[in-house]
Write a protein that holds these residues in place. Structure first.
Motif, short mmCIF file in Angstrom:
data_model
loop_
_atom_site.label_atom_id
_atom_site.label_comp_id
_atom_site.label_asym_id
_atom_site.label_seq_id
_atom_site.Cartn_x
_atom_site.Cartn_y
_atom_site.Cartn_z
N ALA A 46 78.82 145.34 99.89
CA ALA A 46 79.32 144.03 100.33
C ALA A 46 80.67 144.19 101.01
CB ALA A 46 79.41 143.07 99.15
N TRP A 47 81.53 144.98 100.43
CA TRP A 47 82.85 145.20 101.00
C TRP A 47 82.74 145.86 102.38
CZ3 TRP A 47 85.45 149.71 102.30
CH2 TRP A 47 86.79 149.54 102.64
N ALA B 18 81.41 143.11 109.43
CA ALA B 18 80.51 143.48 110.52
C ALA B 18 79.94 142.22 111.17
CB ALA B 18 79.38 144.36 110.00
N PRO B 19 79.73 142.25 112.49
CA PRO B 19 79.15 141.08 113.16
C PRO B 19 77.76 140.73 112.60
CG PRO B 19 79.89 142.70 114.77
CD PRO B 19 80.05 143.32 113.41
N ASP B 20 77.04 141.74 112.17
CA ASP B 20 75.71 141.54 111.60
C ASP B 20 75.75 141.88 110.10
OD1 ASP B 20 76.10 144.28 111.81
OD2 ASP B 20 74.02 144.71 112.36
N VAL C 19 72.55 139.30 94.62
CA VAL C 19 73.96 139.52 94.26
C VAL C 19 74.75 139.93 95.49
CG1 VAL C 19 75.53 141.00 92.93
CG2 VAL C 19 73.49 140.04 91.84
N LEU C 20 74.18 140.80 96.30
CA LEU C 20 74.83 141.27 97.52
C LEU C 20 75.08 140.12 98.50
CD1 LEU C 20 75.85 143.56 99.33
CD2 LEU C 20 73.46 144.04 99.92
N MET C 21 74.08 139.29 98.72
CA MET C 21 74.24 138.16 99.64
C MET C 21 75.27 137.16 99.09
SD MET C 21 72.57 138.85 102.31
CE MET C 21 72.49 140.64 102.15
N HIS C 22 75.30 137.00 97.79
CA HIS C 22 76.31 136.13 97.16
C HIS C 22 77.71 136.68 97.43
CE1 HIS C 22 78.20 133.54 94.21
NE2 HIS C 22 78.72 134.61 93.64
N ALA C 23 77.86 137.99 97.27
CA ALA C 23 79.17 138.61 97.50
C ALA C 23 79.58 138.49 98.97
CB ALA C 23 79.14 140.08 97.07
N LEU C 24 78.62 138.58 99.89
CA LEU C 24 78.94 138.42 101.30
C LEU C 24 79.35 136.99 101.63
CD1 LEU C 24 76.21 140.50 103.17
CD2 LEU C 24 78.66 140.97 103.06
N THR C 25 78.75 136.04 100.95
CA THR C 25 79.05 134.63 101.19
C THR C 25 80.48 134.30 100.79
OG1 THR C 25 76.75 134.03 100.86
CG2 THR C 25 78.36 132.27 100.63
#
Length: 131
Positions: A100-101, A106-108, A33-39
């Motif tokens: 996620a927010w 962040a660069p990383d 879910v977190l990676m989805h939100a970052l995408t």
């Protein structure tokens, strides 16, 4: 596209409901879910707002299924004793949205999000044992 991604996340969560390690199942789904939100930039705010509105019955239908799957994974982990008994699904999902927010610029961003999620999971883990 988002509808398909949401369906994948829900399917992943339902599949994880039958795995042997409840803590790892919850952790894996929250990370997805977190990676989805970052995408999808901006989705983090939508997730947090939906979590905040859930108590008022205002969760959009496309988030409702994800909240139900997350709640089921957390309940299963609570019942097995691997997470603290007072862990609340709305609070946990708000934290994932907040992570996620916080990490999105962040660069990383993925690495920072993983570190922050590890802190959350360590806090949820019953007994405080790091995983």
């Amino acid at each position: 596209v988002l509808a398909g991604q949401r369906a994948e996340l829900a399917g992943l969560g339902r599949g994880l409901l039958t795995t042997g390690d409840e803590f790892d199942a919850l952790s894996a789904w929250l990370r997805a879910v977190l990676m989805h939100a970052l995408t999808y930039r901006g989705l983090a705010a939508a997730v947090m707002n939906s979590a905040l509105d859930r108590e008022n019955g205002l969760v959009p239908a496309w988030h409702a299924e994800l909240f139900e799957v997350g709640a089921a994974l957390l309940a299963r982990a609570r019942q097995s004793g691997v997470v603290v008994a007072d862990a609340d699904e709305a609070d946990v999902l708000k934290m994932v949205g907040a992570i996620a927010w916080a990490a999105q610029d962040a660069p990383d961003s993925s690495a920072q999000a993983d570190r922050l999620l590890a802190l959350l999971m360590n806090g949820l883990h019953h007994g405080g044992v790091q995983r």
